[in-house]
Design an enzyme around this catalytic site. Sequence first.
Site, PDB file in Angstrom:
ATOM      1  N   GLU A  68     -23.774  39.054 -39.828  1.00 50.34           N
ATOM      2  CA  GLU A  68     -22.580  39.486 -39.061  1.00 50.34           C
ATOM      3  C   GLU A  68     -22.127  40.885 -39.457  1.00 50.34           C
ATOM      4  OE1 GLU A  68     -21.559  37.873 -36.340  1.00 50.34           O
ATOM      5  OE2 GLU A  68     -22.555  36.095 -37.066  1.00 50.34           O
ATOM      6  N   GLU A 128     -33.905  43.067 -34.586  1.00 52.83           N
ATOM      7  CA  GLU A 128     -35.347  43.241 -34.338  1.00 52.83           C
ATOM      8  C   GLU A 128     -36.015  43.689 -35.633  1.00 52.83           C
ATOM      9  OE1 GLU A 128     -35.910  45.814 -30.961  1.00 52.83           O
ATOM     10  OE2 GLU A 128     -34.807  44.444 -29.647  1.00 52.83           O
TER      11      GLU A 128
HETATM   12  C1  FAD Z   1     -30.823  33.931 -42.660  1.00 50.07           C
HETATM   13  C2  FAD Z   1     -30.495  35.010 -41.670  1.00 50.07           C
HETATM   14  C3  FAD Z   1     -29.991  34.661 -40.431  1.00 50.07           C
HETATM   15  C4  FAD Z   1     -29.736  35.643 -39.472  1.00 50.07           C
HETATM   16  N1  FAD Z   1     -29.308  35.275 -38.226  1.00 50.07           N
HETATM   17  C5  FAD Z   1     -29.256  36.211 -37.240  1.00 50.07           C
HETATM   18  C6  FAD Z   1     -28.987  35.827 -35.887  1.00 50.07           C
HETATM   19  O1  FAD Z   1     -28.743  34.662 -35.576  1.00 50.07           O
HETATM   20  N2  FAD Z   1     -28.995  36.794 -34.934  1.00 50.07           N
HETATM   21  C7  FAD Z   1     -29.262  38.113 -35.218  1.00 50.07           C
HETATM   22  O2  FAD Z   1     -29.269  38.920 -34.305  1.00 50.07           O
HETATM   23  N3  FAD Z   1     -29.523  38.505 -36.500  1.00 50.07           N
HETATM   24  C8  FAD Z   1     -29.525  37.583 -37.503  1.00 50.07           C
HETATM   25  N4  FAD Z   1     -29.808  37.972 -38.794  1.00 50.07           N
HETATM   26  C9  FAD Z   1     -30.083  39.375 -39.077  1.00 50.07           C
HETATM   27  C10 FAD Z   1     -28.898  40.098 -39.715  1.00 50.07           C
HETATM   28  O3  FAD Z   1     -27.839  40.193 -38.810  1.00 50.07           O
HETATM   29  C11 FAD Z   1     -29.412  41.457 -40.172  1.00 50.07           C
HETATM   30  O4  FAD Z   1     -30.279  41.215 -41.261  1.00 50.07           O
HETATM   31  C12 FAD Z   1     -28.293  42.400 -40.602  1.00 50.07           C
HETATM   32  O5  FAD Z   1     -27.571  42.815 -39.477  1.00 50.07           O
HETATM   33  C13 FAD Z   1     -28.798  43.639 -41.355  1.00 50.07           C
HETATM   34  O6  FAD Z   1     -29.821  44.248 -40.633  1.00 50.07           O
HETATM   35  P1  FAD Z   1     -31.224  44.622 -41.379  1.00 50.07           P
HETATM   36  O7  FAD Z   1     -31.673  43.409 -42.109  1.00 50.07           O
HETATM   37  O8  FAD Z   1     -32.123  45.176 -40.324  1.00 50.07           O
HETATM   38  O9  FAD Z   1     -30.844  45.694 -42.426  1.00 50.07           O
HETATM   39  P2  FAD Z   1     -30.744  47.324 -42.163  1.00 50.07           P
HETATM   40  O10 FAD Z   1     -29.919  47.603 -40.965  1.00 50.07           O
HETATM   41  O11 FAD Z   1     -32.126  47.883 -42.160  1.00 50.07           O
HETATM   42  O12 FAD Z   1     -29.993  47.758 -43.467  1.00 50.07           O
HETATM   43  C14 FAD Z   1     -30.632  47.890 -44.738  1.00 50.07           C
HETATM   44  C15 FAD Z   1     -29.575  48.313 -45.775  1.00 50.07           C
HETATM   45  O13 FAD Z   1     -29.028  49.581 -45.413  1.00 50.07           O
HETATM   46  C16 FAD Z   1     -27.608  49.470 -45.319  1.00 50.07           C
HETATM   47  N5  FAD Z   1     -27.133  50.369 -44.255  1.00 50.07           N
HETATM   48  C17 FAD Z   1     -27.546  50.431 -42.970  1.00 50.07           C
HETATM   49  N6  FAD Z   1     -26.891  51.393 -42.305  1.00 50.07           N
HETATM   50  C18 FAD Z   1     -26.013  51.937 -43.176  1.00 50.07           C
HETATM   51  C19 FAD Z   1     -25.041  52.982 -43.102  1.00 50.07           C
HETATM   52  N7  FAD Z   1     -24.782  53.636 -41.965  1.00 50.07           N
HETATM   53  N8  FAD Z   1     -24.331  53.292 -44.225  1.00 50.07           N
HETATM   54  C20 FAD Z   1     -24.539  52.618 -45.376  1.00 50.07           C
HETATM   55  N9  FAD Z   1     -25.438  51.614 -45.521  1.00 50.07           N
HETATM   56  C21 FAD Z   1     -26.165  51.289 -44.431  1.00 50.07           C
HETATM   57  C22 FAD Z   1     -27.350  48.013 -44.977  1.00 50.07           C
HETATM   58  O14 FAD Z   1     -26.006  47.646 -45.326  1.00 50.07           O
HETATM   59  C23 FAD Z   1     -28.390  47.332 -45.840  1.00 50.07           C
HETATM   60  O15 FAD Z   1     -27.917  47.266 -47.152  1.00 50.07           O
HETATM   61  C24 FAD Z   1     -29.975  37.010 -39.784  1.00 50.07           C
HETATM   62  C25 FAD Z   1     -30.444  37.359 -41.060  1.00 50.07           C
HETATM   63  C26 FAD Z   1     -30.703  36.379 -41.989  1.00 50.07           C
HETATM   64  C27 FAD Z   1     -31.259  36.779 -43.335  1.00 50.07           C
END
Ligand code: FAD
Length: 388
Positions: free
Chosen positions: A368, A131
Site C-alpha cells: 500500500e 509489475e
Molecule cells: C506479499 C505482497 C503482496 C502484495 N500485494 C499486492 C497487490 O495485491 N497488488 C499490487 O498491485 N501490488 C502488491 N504488492 C506489491 C507492492 O505494492 C509493491 O511491492 C510496493 O508498492 C513497492 O514496489 P516495488 O516492490 O516495485 O519497490 P520499488 O518501487 O522498486 O522500490 C524499491 C525501494 O525504493 C524505495 N523508493 C522508491 N521510490 C522512491 C522515492 N521516490 N524516494 C525514496 N525511496 C523510494 C522504495 O520505498 C523501496 O524501498 C504486494 C507485495 C507483496 C510483497
Amino acid sequence: MAVAEDQAALDEQEALILDAVDRFLERDVRPVAHDLEARDEWPAKIVEKMKDLGLFGATIGEEYGGLGLSAATYSKIVERVSAVWMSVSGIFNSHLIMAQAVERAGTEEQKRKWLPKFASGELRGGIALTEPDAGTDLQGIRTTARKDGNGYRVNGTKTWISNSVQGHLLAVLVKTDPQAEPRHRGMSLMLIEKGEGVSVSKLEKLGYKGIDSGELVYDDCFVPADNLIGGEEGRGLQQILGGLELGRINVAARGVGIARACLEESVRYAQQRKTFGKPIADHQAIQFKLADMATQAEAARLLVEQAAKAYDRGERCDLEAGMAKLFATEAAVHNSLEAMRLHGAYGYSKEFNIERYYRDAPLLAIGEGTNELQRIIIAKQLVARSPA
Ligand SMILES: Cc1cc2nc3c(=O)[nH]c(=O)nc-3n(C[C@H](O)[C@H](O)[C@H](O)COP(=O)(O)OP(=O)(O)OC[C@H]3O[C@@H](n4cnc5c(N)ncnc54)[C@H](O)[C@@H]3O)c2cc1C
C-alpha cells in the site's frame, strides 16, 4: 438528542459486529491458523465463514448488499483479524479496495452488476497495479490495453498480486494510451476476469502465508469495454489512488493488530518465564520493553482512529492515513522484534506465534505504498497545507 441517539445506535451496531468477529476468530481462525500458515494453505473453510459474516461486503454500501460499515468500524475489524492471523485480513482487504474503486468511480450499471456479487463473496478479487519493473512509480507500468471492436486487448505482466490465484477477477491498472503526457492521462482501470488470455502462477514468500500472491500474464486477453471502470479512459491512476486512503488505514490497522498481539503475548510470557528466581516481568529491562511496546501499540491505534474518522467525515486524509500507515506498521515491526527478544529462544521457535508476527510485519512497511513513499506524501501535504 437525535444525533446522540444515532450515535448510540451506531455504537450498538458496531459492538454487535465486533462481537461476531471475535467469536469467529476464536472459533474458526485461532485454532487452525498455526497449521494452515505452516503449510501455506489457502483457508477455504475460513473463507466460507467470512462470506456468512458479510466480511466481503464490509465497506460496500447497503444498497448494493454490503454492510456499509464506516472506516472506523472496519479498521477495528481489521485490527482484530490481524492480531490472530494477518493473512485472513488480506483476503477481504484487497477485495474491498477493488470494490471501492467500482463504488466510487464506476457507472451505476457497473455498480449494480458487480457490487452485490462482491458483497456476497460470490466473486472475489483484488487490485493488480504492480509489475516486475514498476511498483512505487506506478506511472511506469507497461501493461497495455489496445482498442479492439467493442473491447480491449490487454498485454502485460502484473506481479505480487494478492488473491490472484484463488480470486475470480482483478481491478487492473493499464495504459490505454502509452504515449500520453503527462503519463497518468494514458492510464485506465478495468475489471478483468480470469479466463482465456490470463495465466497465473503462485509466488513463494517469507510470510503472509495462506493468502495467495501471484504473477499474472495477460496475453492478448479480450476485455469488454463495459469493464472499463467509469466508462472513461485516462482516469485509472486517480481512481485507484482515491481508494488507497482506505487501503492505507486498513494496512495501518493490521499493524496495530500485530503490535498489540506481540505486546499481549509478551506480557503473558514475561509473567510466566522465570530467571534468577523471579518472573522476567520483574526485571526492569523487560519492563522497559513492555512499556515501549504498549506505548507504540496505543499511539498507533490512536493514529488509525484519527485517520478513519477523517475519512468517514469525507475529508481529504492522505496526511492522516499516511502517518497512521507509517507509524503503525513500524510499530508492528518494532514490537515483533522486541517480542522475539523477550521470548528468547522460544521466540525463534516455530511452536510459538512470535516468529510468524516477525515474518508478517515487514510486509506492512512495503505494501500500500512503502514507508519511504508515506514520508514523501506526509511532507508534501505538510508543505501544501502551510502557506509560506
Ligand atoms: C506479499 C505482497 C503482496 C502484495 N500485494 C499486492 C497487490 O495485491 N497488488 C499490487 O498491485 N501490488 C502488491 N504488492 C506489491 C507492492 O505494492 C509493491 O511491492 C510496493 O508498492 C513497492 O514496489 P516495488 O516492490 O516495485 O519497490 P520499488 O518501487 O522498486 O522500490 C524499491 C525501494 O525504493 C524505495 N523508493 C522508491 N521510490 C522512491 C522515492 N521516490 N524516494 C525514496 N525511496 C523510494 C522504495 O520505498 C523501496 O524501498 C504486494 C507485495 C507483496 C510483497
